[in-house]
Design a protein around this motif. Structure first.
Motif, PDB file in Angstrom:
ATOM      1  N   ASN A 180      -0.881   7.858   0.923  1.00  0.00           N
ATOM      2  CA  ASN A 180       0.224   6.943   0.591  1.00  0.00           C
ATOM      3  C   ASN A 180      -0.007   6.217  -0.736  1.00  0.00           C
ATOM      4  O   ASN A 180       0.453   5.086  -0.918  1.00  0.00           O
ATOM      5  N   LEU A 181      -0.683   6.851  -1.664  1.00  0.00           N
ATOM      6  CA  LEU A 181      -0.972   6.216  -2.949  1.00  0.00           C
ATOM      7  C   LEU A 181       0.288   5.937  -3.762  1.00  0.00           C
ATOM      8  O   LEU A 181       0.287   5.054  -4.624  1.00  0.00           O
ATOM      9  N   ASP A 182       1.370   6.671  -3.472  1.00  0.00           N
ATOM     10  CA  ASP A 182       2.600   6.431  -4.222  1.00  0.00           C
ATOM     11  C   ASP A 182       3.244   5.096  -3.876  1.00  0.00           C
ATOM     12  O   ASP A 182       4.181   4.658  -4.553  1.00  0.00           O
ATOM     13  N   ALA A 183       2.737   4.411  -2.841  1.00  0.00           N
ATOM     14  CA  ALA A 183       3.269   3.086  -2.490  1.00  0.00           C
ATOM     15  C   ALA A 183       2.758   2.004  -3.437  1.00  0.00           C
ATOM     16  O   ALA A 183       3.324   0.909  -3.502  1.00  0.00           O
ATOM     17  N   PHE A 184       1.684   2.295  -4.180  1.00  0.00           N
ATOM     18  CA  PHE A 184       1.072   1.302  -5.062  1.00  0.00           C
ATOM     19  C   PHE A 184       1.639   1.468  -6.465  1.00  0.00           C
ATOM     20  O   PHE A 184       1.178   2.303  -7.253  1.00  0.00           O
ATOM     21  N   THR A 185       2.646   0.672  -6.769  1.00  0.00           N
ATOM     22  CA  THR A 185       3.394   0.842  -8.016  1.00  0.00           C
ATOM     23  C   THR A 185       3.272  -0.342  -8.968  1.00  0.00           C
ATOM     24  O   THR A 185       3.748  -0.268 -10.093  1.00  0.00           O
ATOM     25  N   THR A 186       2.661  -1.445  -8.546  1.00  0.00           N
ATOM     26  CA  THR A 186       2.512  -2.606  -9.416  1.00  0.00           C
ATOM     27  C   THR A 186       1.037  -2.818  -9.733  1.00  0.00           C
ATOM     28  O   THR A 186       0.154  -2.346  -9.015  1.00  0.00           O
ATOM     29  N   ALA A 187       0.782  -3.557 -10.820  1.00  0.00           N
ATOM     30  CA  ALA A 187      -0.604  -3.810 -11.227  1.00  0.00           C
ATOM     31  C   ALA A 187      -1.387  -4.522 -10.128  1.00  0.00           C
ATOM     32  O   ALA A 187      -2.565  -4.232  -9.900  1.00  0.00           O
TER      33      ALA A 187
END
Length: 339
Positions: A180-187
């Motif tokens: 689910n790495l695509d859930a991390f979209t902000t710094a």
């Protein structure tokens, strides 16, 4: 103004991690401000029995000061310890994994850096073991601790207490995180996940030895997401769980939007369609837009009110308004709640 405990704590953690040119006077000033905010955070709300901001921000403040090698008054630490021991971290019936994890990291740091006496260190160690045990017991079937965003925090606790190699729950969480790495979209969210992917935690910043390194950081440019053809309709519901609200359901209408629209796009579309009047406001944060007001009702920190994001019949969203993309025919609920 309300204390900026969490924001300043995250800034100081990031500052320490990036090995900036030494500017001791400027850094000392920021640490002094954080100490001030930490005291103000609690002292300004003694009669309520909780910090002015939240236990999450309060824990971040203690952690950041510890990483910078600064002592914290024992009373300040014991306030946080007592909250953990009496189960005060939860809010609105939701998960408290992220708060428990940050508190456990702060406890472990204080013990490891020998910034507390032997007796308090033993109490902090016992509290951290309790946090870790509860995380294992509460791990869901997908492998997450709480949700996708609180999972990296929890995993850092396992890393710092050196049990990540022997704890099966950690392996399941890593598999869930990688999927689910695509859930991390902000710094801010990437900063939580990146250390875990390298087997590190924020506590490693405390022992970081900065040295001259070539500047290899170059900007990357990603292609925009392709447009999804077609349209979808989302049922948008606004509820107010406060006693003063009448009626309880303030808005309940279908909202047509493009097929690739996010929840934020749904809200924008609802604000432009008639005849029912729908209004909302967002506030920019380090983790993306935060829903601050709907139908003129504000989420107020000092009154411990927030807008809860749900999918019917009552599942909490793991993503924010700008990241979540609802399905066609899905019902989304915005509920003004208390924590």
């Amino acid at each position: 103004e309300w204390p900026e405990t969490g924001r300043l704590a995250l800034y100081l953690l990031g500052l320490r991690a990036t090995c900036p040119p030494p500017e001791p006077s400027a850094q000392r000033s920021l640490v002094t401000w954080l100490k001030y905010y930490l005291e103000k955070d609690w002292a300004g709300s003694r009669r309520h029995g909780h910090p002015l901001t939240s236990y999450y921000q309060y824990s971040l403040g203690v952690l950041a000061l510890c990483v910078h090698g600064k002592r914290v008054r024992e009373e300040v630490i014991r306030r946080l310890l007592a909250a953990e021991q009496h189960g005060r971290f939860g809010h609105g019936g939701g998960s408290a994994v992220d708060t428990e994890a940050v508190a456990a990291l702060a406890f472990t740091c204080l013990e490891r850096e020998r910034l507390v006496g032997a007796r308090l260190a033993a109490e902090l160690r016992a509290a951290t073991r309790g946090v870790r045990r509860r995380m294992v017991e509460a791990q869901d079937r997908d492998g997450f601790f709480g949700n996708v965003y609180s999972t990296p925090w929890a995993m850092q606790v396992f890393i710092t207490t050196t049990v990540c190699q022997t704890e099966p729950a950690y392996g399941r969480a890593m598999a869930a995180l990688l999927g689910n790495l695509d859930a991390f979209t902000t710094a801010a969210t990437v900063a939580q996940a990146l250390p875990v992917l390298h087997g590190r935690s924020y506590l490693d910043i405390a022992s970081l030895r900065c040295r001259e390194e070539p500047d290899t950081l170059t900007p990357t440019y990603t292609e925009p997401l392709p447009e999804v053809p077609g349209n979808k309709t989302v049922q948008l519901v606004v509820e107010c769980a406060q006693p003063r609200c009448s009626p309880r359901r303030l808005y309940d209408r279908p909202v047509p939007v493009p097929a690739g629209a996010s929840l934020l796009d749904v809200l924008r579309a609802a604000a432009t369609q008639g005849p029912h009047n729908f209004t909302f406001d967002t506030q920019d944060t380090s983790q993306g837009p935060f829903l601050s007001s709907v139908a003129g009702l504000e989420a107020q920190q000092q009154k411990r009110r927030y807008w809860q994001l749900l999918t019917a019949p009552g599942a909490r969203l793991q993503e924010g308004v700008a990241d979540y993309r609802p399905r066609d025919g899905e019902t989304l609920v915005l509920r003004l709640s208390q924590w």
